[in-house]
Design a protein around this motif. Structure first.
Motif, PDB file in Angstrom:
ATOM      1  N   UNK A  61     129.057  -7.487  79.932  1.00  0.00           N
ATOM      2  CA  UNK A  61     128.777  -6.513  78.871  1.00  0.00           C
ATOM      3  C   UNK A  61     128.526  -7.190  77.526  1.00  0.00           C
ATOM      4  N   UNK A  62     129.354  -8.188  77.237  1.00  0.00           N
ATOM      5  CA  UNK A  62     129.309  -8.725  75.886  1.00  0.00           C
ATOM      6  C   UNK A  62     128.273  -9.822  75.721  1.00  0.00           C
ATOM      7  N   UNK A  63     127.799  -9.945  74.510  1.00  0.00           N
ATOM      8  CA  UNK A  63     126.885 -11.017  74.144  1.00  0.00           C
ATOM      9  C   UNK A  63     127.671 -12.311  74.021  1.00  0.00           C
ATOM     10  N   UNK A  64     127.256 -13.317  74.800  1.00  0.00           N
ATOM     11  CA  UNK A  64     127.954 -14.606  74.778  1.00  0.00           C
ATOM     12  C   UNK A  64     127.047 -15.733  74.275  1.00  0.00           C
ATOM     13  N   UNK A  65     125.845 -15.358  73.792  1.00  0.00           N
ATOM     14  CA  UNK A  65     124.861 -16.385  73.431  1.00  0.00           C
ATOM     15  C   UNK A  65     124.767 -17.409  74.567  1.00  0.00           C
ATOM     16  N   UNK A  66     124.585 -16.931  75.755  1.00  0.00           N
ATOM     17  CA  UNK A  66     124.688 -17.791  76.931  1.00  0.00           C
ATOM     18  C   UNK A  66     123.467 -18.678  77.122  1.00  0.00           C
ATOM     19  N   UNK A  67     122.606 -18.746  76.113  1.00  0.00           N
ATOM     20  CA  UNK A  67     121.522 -19.723  76.145  1.00  0.00           C
ATOM     21  C   UNK A  67     121.948 -21.069  75.565  1.00  0.00           C
ATOM     22  N   UNK A  68     123.157 -21.140  75.017  1.00  0.00           N
ATOM     23  CA  UNK A  68     123.623 -22.377  74.400  1.00  0.00           C
ATOM     24  C   UNK A  68     124.080 -23.374  75.463  1.00  0.00           C
ATOM     25  N   UNK A  69     123.726 -24.642  75.257  1.00  0.00           N
ATOM     26  CA  UNK A  69     124.029 -25.676  76.228  1.00  0.00           C
ATOM     27  C   UNK A  69     125.377 -26.309  76.012  1.00  0.00           C
ATOM     28  N   UNK A  70     125.600 -27.411  76.689  1.00  0.00           N
ATOM     29  CA  UNK A  70     124.600 -28.180  77.431  1.00  0.00           C
ATOM     30  C   UNK A  70     124.309 -27.624  78.823  1.00  0.00           C
ATOM     31  N   UNK A  71     123.213 -28.116  79.399  1.00  0.00           N
ATOM     32  CA  UNK A  71     122.832 -27.711  80.740  1.00  0.00           C
ATOM     33  C   UNK A  71     122.247 -28.921  81.438  1.00  0.00           C
ATOM     34  N   UNK A  72     123.049 -29.595  82.200  1.00  0.00           N
ATOM     35  CA  UNK A  72     124.390 -29.768  82.678  1.00  0.00           C
ATOM     36  C   UNK A  72     125.244 -28.510  82.795  1.00  0.00           C
ATOM     37  N   UNK A  73     126.450 -28.697  82.472  1.00  0.00           N
ATOM     38  CA  UNK A  73     127.386 -27.625  82.667  1.00  0.00           C
ATOM     39  C   UNK A  73     128.414 -27.674  81.550  1.00  0.00           C
ATOM     40  N   UNK A  74     129.114 -26.562  81.361  1.00  0.00           N
ATOM     41  CA  UNK A  74     130.188 -26.531  80.373  1.00  0.00           C
ATOM     42  C   UNK A  74     131.562 -26.628  81.023  1.00  0.00           C
ATOM     43  N   UNK A  75     131.632 -26.161  82.272  1.00  0.00           N
ATOM     44  CA  UNK A  75     132.871 -26.266  83.039  1.00  0.00           C
ATOM     45  C   UNK A  75     132.551 -26.792  84.419  1.00  0.00           C
ATOM     46  N   UNK A  76     133.488 -27.500  84.996  1.00  0.00           N
ATOM     47  CA  UNK A  76     133.375 -27.901  86.389  1.00  0.00           C
ATOM     48  C   UNK A  76     134.634 -27.444  87.126  1.00  0.00           C
ATOM     49  N   UNK A  77     134.517 -27.187  88.409  1.00  0.00           N
ATOM     50  CA  UNK A  77     135.685 -26.832  89.212  1.00  0.00           C
ATOM     51  C   UNK A  77     135.663 -27.598  90.515  1.00  0.00           C
ATOM     52  N   UNK A  78     136.804 -28.204  90.820  1.00  0.00           N
ATOM     53  CA  UNK A  78     136.979 -28.884  92.102  1.00  0.00           C
ATOM     54  C   UNK A  78     137.968 -28.124  92.980  1.00  0.00           C
ATOM     55  N   UNK A  79     138.120 -26.817  92.713  1.00  0.00           N
ATOM     56  CA  UNK A  79     139.068 -26.020  93.487  1.00  0.00           C
ATOM     57  C   UNK A  79     138.797 -26.124  94.979  1.00  0.00           C
ATOM     58  N   UNK A  80     137.503 -26.168  95.330  1.00  0.00           N
ATOM     59  CA  UNK A  80     137.135 -26.138  96.748  1.00  0.00           C
ATOM     60  C   UNK A  80     136.465 -27.432  97.207  1.00  0.00           C
ATOM     61  N   UNK A  81     136.728 -28.538  96.509  1.00  0.00           N
ATOM     62  CA  UNK A  81     136.101 -29.806  96.876  1.00  0.00           C
ATOM     63  C   UNK A  81     136.782 -30.450  98.075  1.00  0.00           C
ATOM     64  N   UNK A  82     138.078 -30.227  98.208  1.00  0.00           N
ATOM     65  CA  UNK A  82     138.811 -30.859  99.308  1.00  0.00           C
ATOM     66  C   UNK A  82     138.649 -30.046 100.601  1.00  0.00           C
ATOM     67  N   UNK A  83     138.950 -30.679 101.699  1.00  0.00           N
ATOM     68  CA  UNK A  83     138.801 -30.058 103.005  1.00  0.00           C
ATOM     69  C   UNK A  83     139.872 -29.000 103.261  1.00  0.00           C
ATOM     70  N   UNK A  84     139.465 -27.900 103.824  1.00  0.00           N
ATOM     71  CA  UNK A  84     140.371 -26.909 104.399  1.00  0.00           C
ATOM     72  C   UNK A  84     139.664 -26.400 105.655  1.00  0.00           C
ATOM     73  N   UNK A  85     140.039 -26.921 106.767  1.00  0.00           N
ATOM     74  CA  UNK A  85     139.316 -26.634 108.008  1.00  0.00           C
ATOM     75  C   UNK A  85     139.380 -25.162 108.394  1.00  0.00           C
TER      76      UNK A  85
END
Lengths: 545, 149
Positions: free
Chosen positions: A325-349
């Motif tokens: 809903x809200x305006x976040x000026x989401x055109x602002x960089x970098x892009x690349x990324x602003x956040x990274x997540x490794x929550x699901x990087x490890x194995x869970x069979x």
């Protein structure tokens, strides 16, 4: 063609490096700083900051054409085409000084420790011939050499990781994304990036253009043409641009003795060298090794294992846009990324697939990039009043969660020489045979569902899967894998060919497994470690007479 | 570096009138956004797009000509007549539209501009309060096993 650096006899050198991307630049600098004579041949040229499309109103048109990361779309004189008829993913790259870092988003994550031990831990694929702990000092070294920004203390990695500069602002999209992840109890961290957050010399600090992937107007992005090559040249390396290598040559004893290459006028040259390092990445390197056949090496150079060109890994990528809903000026960089997540990087069979994915939260720079994310809709639903409504509703109010999937090595995924396609010099183009595995497909689908979930937790009023495939093959890995056993690897743990003791590979081709994270930090850490070893063992190096 | 393009065709008046009719369909305007015709998306802005990528010219000319010859310009009709060229022409005209300053102003979108990170507000930076739940959960990585397999 330009030749920059210490004036050198272009016909003879100590070390010849083929490819001026990140691994080639790293090796060139370390060798030159050690007093070694280095010549690097690069088929592309220099990109001037004034040439990049990032500040032009026509940027969206340019990145879809002459500045596209897809060489088959870009089709410039520095490029070679890629035969992708039999590939589920299309490779993306840039051929020029700095290599693909000219167009990269400068994400700078390390492998997690388990990435190097997937066989030991989970009976999946193979282990690397070294551990996280053994390569960690070189991650540190390259962060210092290149200049990286981020935040220490990420619990997804072992302690000890430091950055020389603070992280970029996460923006209101980052805050929104983080709030959603916190609700779900999922990991997130400010992105580790090879982007200056402080001015240094003639390179400015990030100014959040979000045009990182078409070049940085500030010079803040540490593409290797600006972050590594100046020091390599100052140390005495010679760089020859618009020099297209046709083959690596060998002497009668089977030692590499240089390379044959074409200049921009089509004139053939040969540069002799005591050692040769190939840095053409996961497509260029196996292509060149297969082009370099001889009586001694009828199946391609350094290919007694039969693995040159096999085990291609490309990191399938999926994304979900969330509209808020809200305006976040989401055109602002970098892009690349602003956040990274490794929550699901490890194995869970229990999830039904072997490894995992690394997530990134990305801005959406403008109306045309927003509409691209809806390009799978029927024409009537993304044009007219409906199309304009998409932009009104979502511009500035949307961001993307993206998931980079760890695909597993498969000897059926290959880079060979195309029987039908050649480059502008008449050299056979590379042909990719790459099929998404069921493991990758399950991994992709599972992460798509989680990204919808993450957006909803953050309050998104609309979520939509982004139709990136097939043109998302940024990371080209595995096609000259390293290992201790010559029967099952192309190069040793220091990039030295098992078959040709003065031939090395330092680029992403050497990867044993792909991890789920962006490979450049690991590529250049490997290159630095390998170069150091090359120097330490120089006294025992076999060279042509 | 040589970029392998050449602009070999010109958009004539009749073709441009057809493109204007197509712009009326794909960019009709809203209560907030101007119409594509009113900002000249088919005129000088389109010319800038075609200068940036001359490879779009054949598709734009084909679609514009077809639209000019058609009594009722609909996307469905154009797709039947000129196929995949329609996507390219829509891309070119839409790109042109979103270059026009009046459109950017109506959207409240500044375009690609500098916003030095030194100007970032507290809300735009990470905070330890925001990170606290992540830190509290502790390490989530799997350490290197003691022995290789």
């Amino acid at each position: 063609m330009t030749e920059i650096g210490r004036p050198a006899d272009a016909t003879q050198t100590d070390v010849l490096i083929i490819g001026a991307g990140p691994s080639g630049a790293t090796a060139a600098r370390i060798l030159a700083e050690s007093g070694i004579r280095v010549i690097c041949l690069e088929q592309g040229g220099w990109v001037r900051r004034t040439d990049i499309p990032s500040q032009k109103p026509e940027r969206d048109v340019l990145i879809a054409s002459s500045w596209s990361p897809d060489p088959n779309v870009r089709n410039n004189s520095w490029d070679y085409p890629c035969d992708v008829v039999d590939s589920d993913m299309h490779p993306l790259n840039y051929n020029g000084v700095g290599g693909s870092t000219v167009l990269w988003g400068a994400e700078w994550p390390r492998f997690v420790p388990s990435d190097f031990r997937v066989k030991s831990l989970y009976s999946v694929a193979d282990d690397w011939p070294f551990t996280y702990e053994e390569i960690a000092p070189y991650y540190d070294l390259l962060s210092e050499m290149v200049g990286t920004s981020g935040l220490a203390g990420d619990p997804a990695l072992p302690p000890g990781l430091e950055h020389s500069m603070p992280p970029v602002p996460i923006g209101r999209i980052g805050r929104k994304a983080a709030e959603g992840m916190n609700k779900l109890g999922w990991h997130w961290w400010p992105s580790s990036l090879a982007i200056n957050t402080k001015s240094h010399g003639d390179r400015g600090a990030c100014a959040r253009w979000a045009t990182c992937m078409s070049g940085c107007p500030e010079g803040a992005k540490s593409s290797f043409d600006v972050a590594m090559w100046p020091a390599a040249l100052a140390a005495g390396a010679t760089l020859v641009t618009e020099a297209r290598v046709r083959e690596i040559t060998v002497d009668k004893s089977g030692l590499a003795n240089g390379a044959t290459w074409f200049d921009v006028d089509g004139k053939e040259h040969h540069t002799r060298a005591s050692s040769v390092i190939v840095c053409g990445n996961g497509i260029g390197t196996p292509r060149l090794l297969q082009l370099s056949t001889s009586n001694l090496f009828p199946d391609g150079l350094a290919n007694s294992s039969g693995l040159v060109g096999k085990r291609l890994m490309m990191h399938p990528y999926v994304g979900v846009v969330g509209v808020y809903e809200e305006d976040m000026e989401s055109w602002l960089g970098p892009f690349g990324s602003v956040l990274q997540s490794l929550q699901f990087a490890e194995t869970d069979l229990d999830r039904g697939f072997a490894r995992g994915a690394k997530w990134c939260a990305n801005p959406i720079p403008g109306p045309m990039e927003l509409l691209m994310r809806y390009s799978d809709l029927p024409l009537e639903q993304r044009t007219g009043a409906a199309g304009q409504a998409i932009v009104e509703r979502a511009l500035g109010r949307s961001f993307e969660w993206g998931a980079e999937i760890e695909d597993l090595p498969d000897e059926n995924n290959t880079v060979t020489l195309s029987p039908d396609m050649v480059d502008g010099s008449g050299i056979p183009a590379p042909k990719l045979n790459y099929r998404l595995s069921q493991d990758s497909v399950r991994n992709m689908q599972w992460n798509l569902e989680r990204m919808h979930e993450a957006h909803r937790a953050a309050g998104a009023i609309e979520t939509k899967e982004i139709p990136y495939m097939p043109a998302i093959g940024w990371h080209l890995l595995g096609t000259a894998r390293c290992g201790d056993d010559p029967a099952t690897s192309v190069v040793d743990p220091y990039g030295r060919s098992h078959d040709v003791p003065n031939l090395y590979v330092f680029d992403g081709s050497v990867f044993v497994t792909s991890s789920s994270v962006n490979p450049t930090p690991t590529i250049v850490a490997f290159a630095a470690r390998a170069t150091e070893h090359m120097l330490e063992t120089a006294g025992d190096q076999k060279v042509p007479a | 570096m040589t970029i392998n393009d050449e602009r070999t065709q010109v958009v004539d008046d009749q073709t441009r009138s057809g493109l204007a009719a197509l712009v009326d369909v794909i960019l009709p305007g809203t209560t907030r956004l101007p119409s594509g015709r009113s900002v000249g998306a088919h005129e000088s802005w389109l010319d800038r797009v075609l200068d940036a990528d001359p490879r779009l010219v054949p598709a734009v000319v084909a679609v514009g000509s077809a639209a000019a010859e058609s009594e009722s310009c609909t996307l469905a009709d154009l797709v039947v007549r000129v196929g995949a060229h329609v996507e390219s022409a829509v891309f070119a005209l839409t790109s042109a539209y979103y270059i026009a300053p009046q459109v950017l102003e109506a959207l409240g979108y500044p375009g690609q501009v500098r916003r030095p990170i030194s100007e970032a507000t507290a809300e735009e930076r990470y905070s330890e309060d925001l990170l606290a739940p992540v830190r509290e959960r502790g390490a989530i990585y799997v350490p290197t096993p003691d022995s290789a397999g």
